[in-house]
Write a protein that holds these residues in place. Structure first.
Motif, PDB file in Angstrom:
ATOM      1  N   LEU A   1      55.164  39.271  32.880  1.00  0.00           N
ATOM      2  CA  LEU A   1      54.089  39.665  31.961  1.00  0.00           C
ATOM      3  C   LEU A   1      54.217  41.122  31.539  1.00  0.00           C
ATOM      4  O   LEU A   1      53.971  41.472  30.384  1.00  0.00           O
ATOM      5  N   ILE A   2      54.610  41.970  32.472  1.00  0.00           N
ATOM      6  CA  ILE A   2      54.781  43.392  32.150  1.00  0.00           C
ATOM      7  C   ILE A   2      55.903  43.581  31.143  1.00  0.00           C
ATOM      8  O   ILE A   2      55.801  44.398  30.229  1.00  0.00           O
ATOM      9  N   ALA A   3      56.978  42.798  31.303  1.00  0.00           N
ATOM     10  CA  ALA A   3      58.101  42.878  30.358  1.00  0.00           C
ATOM     11  C   ALA A   3      57.650  42.523  28.949  1.00  0.00           C
ATOM     12  O   ALA A   3      58.191  43.030  27.957  1.00  0.00           O
ATOM     13  N   ARG A   4      56.613  41.647  28.867  1.00  0.00           N
ATOM     14  CA  ARG A   4      56.067  41.271  27.551  1.00  0.00           C
ATOM     15  C   ARG A   4      54.882  42.148  27.161  1.00  0.00           C
ATOM     16  O   ARG A   4      54.203  41.896  26.182  1.00  0.00           O
ATOM     17  N   LYS A   5      54.595  43.178  27.984  1.00  0.00           N
ATOM     18  CA  LYS A   5      53.508  44.139  27.746  1.00  0.00           C
ATOM     19  C   LYS A   5      52.126  43.488  27.789  1.00  0.00           C
ATOM     20  O   LYS A   5      51.198  43.941  27.145  1.00  0.00           O
ATOM     21  N   CYS A   6      52.014  42.428  28.591  1.00  0.00           N
ATOM     22  CA  CYS A   6      50.707  41.779  28.791  1.00  0.00           C
ATOM     23  C   CYS A   6      50.097  42.368  30.064  1.00  0.00           C
ATOM     24  O   CYS A   6      50.000  41.704  31.100  1.00  0.00           O
ATOM     25  N   TYR A   7      49.708  43.625  29.997  1.00  0.00           N
ATOM     26  CA  TYR A   7      49.319  44.369  31.200  1.00  0.00           C
ATOM     27  C   TYR A   7      48.007  43.880  31.804  1.00  0.00           C
ATOM     28  O   TYR A   7      47.851  43.847  33.019  1.00  0.00           O
ATOM     29  N   SER A   8      47.055  43.523  30.962  1.00  0.00           N
ATOM     30  CA  SER A   8      45.763  43.063  31.465  1.00  0.00           C
ATOM     31  C   SER A   8      45.929  41.768  32.260  1.00  0.00           C
ATOM     32  O   SER A   8      45.368  41.613  33.342  1.00  0.00           O
ATOM     33  N   THR A   9      46.723  40.831  31.730  1.00  0.00           N
ATOM     34  CA  THR A   9      46.964  39.564  32.418  1.00  0.00           C
ATOM     35  C   THR A   9      47.730  39.802  33.719  1.00  0.00           C
ATOM     36  O   THR A   9      47.453  39.165  34.737  1.00  0.00           O
ATOM     37  N   ALA A  10      48.693  40.732  33.681  1.00  0.00           N
ATOM     38  CA  ALA A  10      49.463  41.067  34.882  1.00  0.00           C
ATOM     39  C   ALA A  10      48.539  41.619  35.966  1.00  0.00           C
ATOM     40  O   ALA A  10      48.680  41.299  37.152  1.00  0.00           O
ATOM     41  N   HIS A  11      47.576  42.431  35.554  1.00  0.00           N
ATOM     42  CA  HIS A  11      46.621  42.984  36.510  1.00  0.00           C
ATOM     43  C   HIS A  11      45.783  41.859  37.132  1.00  0.00           C
ATOM     44  O   HIS A  11      45.493  41.878  38.335  1.00  0.00           O
ATOM     45  N   GLY A  12      45.397  40.869  36.330  1.00  0.00           N
ATOM     46  CA  GLY A  12      44.630  39.728  36.829  1.00  0.00           C
ATOM     47  C   GLY A  12      45.388  38.960  37.893  1.00  0.00           C
ATOM     48  O   GLY A  12      44.810  38.541  38.905  1.00  0.00           O
ATOM     49  N   LYS A  13      46.707  38.769  37.681  1.00  0.00           N
ATOM     50  CA  LYS A  13      47.535  38.096  38.695  1.00  0.00           C
ATOM     51  C   LYS A  13      47.560  38.929  39.973  1.00  0.00           C
ATOM     52  O   LYS A  13      47.528  38.396  41.082  1.00  0.00           O
ATOM     53  N   GLY A  14      47.636  40.265  39.800  1.00  0.00           N
ATOM     54  CA  GLY A  14      47.647  41.152  40.951  1.00  0.00           C
ATOM     55  C   GLY A  14      46.373  41.064  41.767  1.00  0.00           C
ATOM     56  O   GLY A  14      46.392  41.214  42.999  1.00  0.00           O
ATOM     57  N   GLU A  15      45.239  40.803  41.105  1.00  0.00           N
ATOM     58  CA  GLU A  15      43.971  40.642  41.802  1.00  0.00           C
ATOM     59  C   GLU A  15      43.998  39.400  42.701  1.00  0.00           C
ATOM     60  O   GLU A  15      43.450  39.411  43.799  1.00  0.00           O
ATOM     61  N   VAL A  16      44.641  38.337  42.229  1.00  0.00           N
ATOM     62  CA  VAL A  16      44.776  37.120  43.047  1.00  0.00           C
ATOM     63  C   VAL A  16      45.585  37.443  44.300  1.00  0.00           C
ATOM     64  O   VAL A  16      45.216  37.076  45.420  1.00  0.00           O
ATOM     65  N   LYS A  17      46.684  38.169  44.113  1.00  0.00           N
ATOM     66  CA  LYS A  17      47.534  38.556  45.243  1.00  0.00           C
ATOM     67  C   LYS A  17      46.745  39.402  46.244  1.00  0.00           C
ATOM     68  O   LYS A  17      46.804  39.173  47.451  1.00  0.00           O
ATOM     69  N   ARG A  18      45.984  40.366  45.739  1.00  0.00           N
ATOM     70  CA  ARG A  18      45.218  41.263  46.613  1.00  0.00           C
ATOM     71  C   ARG A  18      44.208  40.479  47.466  1.00  0.00           C
ATOM     72  O   ARG A  18      44.110  40.683  48.677  1.00  0.00           O
TER      73      ARG A  18
END
Length: 411
Positions: free
Chosen positions: A117-134
């Protein structure tokens, strides 16, 4: 014909515990697998008991063990049906698949999706995935989570954990949907095979919180506040009012706005959330705010507002790695800092409402509906679905009153 039953090993282990097996029987031939369930006395297990009551309540971990047995039986039935559908069903094959544990890391899978997602510059969505991991790591006490661990019991306990943390039901629903989406994506990619749906019988309702909006009179109160020029509150008021007069621009879009997006009498920008290009008429109120920041030597690729230089993010873990891409810029961190200032402004204005930056969007939508054209309001907000726009409006009795007046105004 294959039958599934639980069986107790009547010979105790060295520690005095009796193991429980899952048994698959075909033509009087048995195939077994030992389960991570045991009892300390032969009388405390009944394979013929009502579903969910196999282990006696006298056993210390009876509730956990019964849930574990129920999950195992459900999974076995699921695999049995799938093998039968494929014409590959035998008791031996069934037990072999059940014994095959999927130890692939779900946490690593999330990180891989984040990087994509970061490679596609979808930073907000990438952050959401990170919240699941956390949340998963916190729930699992910092240990990795494999796909094999994700059972209905795991999911049920996760929801209980989130509720005990005191999170709002809407926030729990958001985590739940993100978690489920990632899991189903892995199934679609064939990373998970013969796995029952751990979310099937578990529902978390999305209780939509009341959406606050400001009346035109309250917006005027904010506009007329006496604030020290160039102070943090002065700047944040400008950001908020600009968003309001720019058709309810989201905070991420205000943060990322560049002078190249200002074209004559319009704002032309790509929404960070939806990637949708939006063109908005530049009203005089918004122009006056822009004039406060425009200098003679301004460059087109410069940011309009000094937000990036004011709020520098302090990120940890994987998000620190994401910062390698300058475009990330810690939008969430900046947004949180702006919202803290905004709450001080609201208090100074004497407004007793729970306001965030997104309130500018709701306030604009509510005020714009005085024309009773939900389609046009939807276009101005950049929504592709009018149903989304309606969620911004359903709280407002003002809209309903105005609509009633318009219906009978010619009578």
């Amino acid at each position: 014909m294959i039958t599934l039953n639980f069986e107790l090993n009547r010979k105790a282990r060295k520690n005095g515990q009796y193991s429980i097996y899952l048994r698959a029987t075909e033509n009087t031939k048995h195939y077994k697998m030992v389960l991570d369930v045991y009892v300390t006395s032969l009388e405390r297990f009944d394979p013929q008991a009502r579903r969910g009551n196999w282990v006696s309540m006298k056993e210390r971990y009876s509730k956990v063990f019964n849930e574990r047995l129920r999950d195992t039986l459900d999974k076995a039935e699921h695999i049995k049906n799938e093998l039968d559908r494929r014409g590959e069903l035998t008791a031996q094959t069934l037990i072999k698949i059940l014994k095959r544990k999927n130890h692939d890391s779900f946490i690593e899978y999330i990180e891989e999706k984040q990087q994509q997602l970061i490679a596609r510059k979808c930073y907000s969505t990438a952050h959401g995935k990170g919240e699941v991991k956390r949340i998963l790591l916190e729930f699992n006490r910092g240990k990795d989570v494999s796909f094999n661990q994700i059972t209905p019991m795991f999911v049920r306990n996760l929801v209980v954990f989130l509720r005990k943390k005191g999170l709002m039901e809407s926030s729990i629903h958001e985590y739940f949907v993100r978690f489920k989406t990632l899991y189903n994506q892995a199934k679609k990619e064939k990373i998970i095979l013969f796995q029952m749906d751990p979310f099937e019988d578990i529902q978390v309702k999305n209780r939509i919180a009341k959406k606050e909006y400001l009346t035109p009179e309250e917006v005027n109160l904010i506009e007329n506040l006496s604030l020290v020029k160039d102070s943090p509150l002065w700047h944040v008021r400008n950001y908020f009012l600009f968003a309001y007069y720019a058709a309810g621009m989201r905070i991420s879009d205000v943060i990322g706005l560049k002078w190249t997006n200002i074209q004559d009498d319009h704002i032309n920008y790509q929404m960070r959330k939806t990637k949708h290009w939006q063109i908005v008429r530049l009203l005089p109120q918004a122009k006056r705010i822009l004039d406060l920041y425009k200098t003679a030597d301004v460059q087109k690729d410069e940011y309009v507002f000094p937000i990036h230089s004011t709020y520098r993010p302090r990120l940890k873990g994987i998000e620190k790695q994401l910062i390698q891409d300058v475009e990330y810029n810690g939008y969430k961190v900046k947004g949180n800092a702006i919202n803290k200032c905004l709450k001080k402004i609201i208090k100074k204005a004497g407004i007793d409402k729970n306001v965030s930056f997104h309130t500018a969007r709701h306030s604009f939508a509510t005020y714009a509906m005085k024309g009773n054209n939900v389609y046009m309001v939807s276009r101005l907000l950049g929504h592709t679905n009018i149903a989304v726009t309606s969620r911004y409006l359903h709280e407002s009795s003002i809209i309903q009153d105005q609509y009633m007046e318009n219906i009978f105004q010619n009578e």
